[in-house]
Design an enzyme around this catalytic site. Structure first.
Site: not given
Ligand code: AMP
Length: 396
Positions: A9, A90, A179, A240, A381
């Protein structure tokens, strides 16, 4: 026989890696190189014999992956003896071109490059990771697993914004969702926990980490999700804003002369919990709130109220809901956030068991007679990327 996948990743200034057994999900080793390109980098490798730190400067992603390979050589396990079948990457944005993971080739790299305008911070770093890893592991198949792919099943009325109809074709403006790897993993895991088939289950997944998103999953298929064109839309996150009136950009340009770039940056990096309290870390917000800080209390209330609204919306979307699943840092660890988001939803058949909520180690935190099960499931993940990578190789 175990099939190991080296999962990578690559972020803009970091590289995370994990050597994962695709069948069991066990990570034989993992590591993180941070602050790539800065004067002082930090590398931690978690191997079979413990954790190893290294603070050598790491100028670029190539050097970061080389440092990871050296750590495997020095601290184990041996990469050459691990039986690695693939490198799984990823990739944040697959646009509407990738509804599934795909083998990396020059065509895929060109397609992911074309998508850079949709993910200007993420896709270039992901591409860098792929290119570096292909140079270091030229004989292994490389697989790209997209964060957006799981949500490519959204129906047009869920992914289309009510904007001029030329915008999607001209600029790719539509909702994509992110996600996806986590939502796919957690919704499948929910079926396992409940002893049901994923195809028979309607689930609302709440991924609450630094980034937060909700998904409505009907029979294993994502039918709506809270993030949109970019990861900015939806829930309140660490930095965010989540949902807000799109007129804010124009208003700030007019009254403050603020550029679109600056507003964009502030909504992504200076808003959310950080904007409201000064702290982007949920634990810090909880600490401030416990000390009586009013801004922290308001931030907590906004965060949980937004969650409640999405739960209600996705309940209506799905019609019947079998389970609500909480995952990621906040979702897994904050009993307070779970309780506040679900408070007052008993008339919808959502009954939280306070004792179970305080210790969610058995996954189920609803009462025995709650029509809607409430679950806490750790996301993984890396395991999902490993599984999907092997799936691409075996055509599964
Ligand atoms: P993630 O992106 O999944 O690593 O989640 C990071 C977020 O989870 C941060 O906001 C953390 O503050 C939050 N988090 C981690 N542990 C806890 C905890 N024990 N209680 C509340 N929030 C937590």
């Amino acid at each position: 026989m175990s099939e190991h996948v080296l999962v990578i990743n690559a972020g803009s200034s970091s590289l995370k890696y994990s050597l994962v057994d695709a069948t069991s999900g066990t990570a034989a080793a993992s590591g993180l190189v941070e602050r790539i390109g800065e004067e002082q980098s930090h590398h931690v490798h978690h191997g079979p014999s413990g954790d190893f730190d290294d603070d050598q400067p790491v100028p670029d992603h190539e050097a970061a992956l080389e440092a990871a390979v050296r750590a495997f050589d020095k601290h184990g396990p041996s990469l050459s003896e691990a039986g690695i079948v693939a490198v799984g990457h990823r990739v944040v944005h697959g646009g509407d071109r990738f509804a599934a993971p795909a083998l990396v080739d020059d065509e895929l790299i060109a397609a992911v490059t074309d998508l850079v305008p949709l993910a200007p911070l993420h896709n270039p770093a992901n591409l860098e990771g792929i290119e570096v890893a292909r140079r270091l592991f030229p004989d292994l198949p490389h697989v790209a697993v997209f964060d957006t792919a799981f949500h490519q099943t959204l129906p047009p009325y869920a992914y289309t914004y009510a904007v001029p109809s030329s915008w999607p074709a001209d600029y790719g403006i539509r909702r994509y969702g992110f996600h996806g790897t986590s939502h796919a993993f957690v919704s499948a895991q929910a079926a396992r926990v409940l002893g049901r088939e994923p195809g028979d289950l309607n689930v609302i997944v709440l991924h609450l980490g630094n980034g937060c998103s909700a998904a409505a999953v009907r029979g294993g298929v994502s039918v709506d999700t809270s993030m949109g064109l970019t990861p900015l839309e939806g829930l309140v996150m660490g930095t965010r804003s989540g949902d807000l009136d799109p007129a804010v950009h124009g208003h700030l340009a007019r009254v403050a002369g603020q550029s679109a770039e600056e507003t964009d940056r502030m909504l992504n990096s200076e808003s959310g919990l950080k904007g409201l309290t000064g702290a982007n870390d949920f634990r810090e917000v909880l600490r401030l709130r416990a000390d009586g800080d009013e801004r922290a209390q308001l931030a907590f209330d906004i965060y949980c109220y937004r969650l409640k609204k999405y739960i209600g919306a996705y309940y209506a979307v799905l019609g019947t809901v079998d389970a609500i699943v909480f995952t990621a840092g906040v979702g897994q660890h904050s009993a307070e956030a779970r309780a506040a988001a679900l408070a007052g939803l008993e008339p919808l058949g959502i009954h939280l068991d306070p004792a179970r909520n305080a210790d969610p180690s058995d996954n189920v935190v609803s009462t025995d007679d709650s029509p809607v099960k409430i679950l806490v499931i750790p996301t993984n993940e890396e395991w999902e990327i490993a599984r999907q990578s092997v799936g691409v190789l075996t055509g599964g």
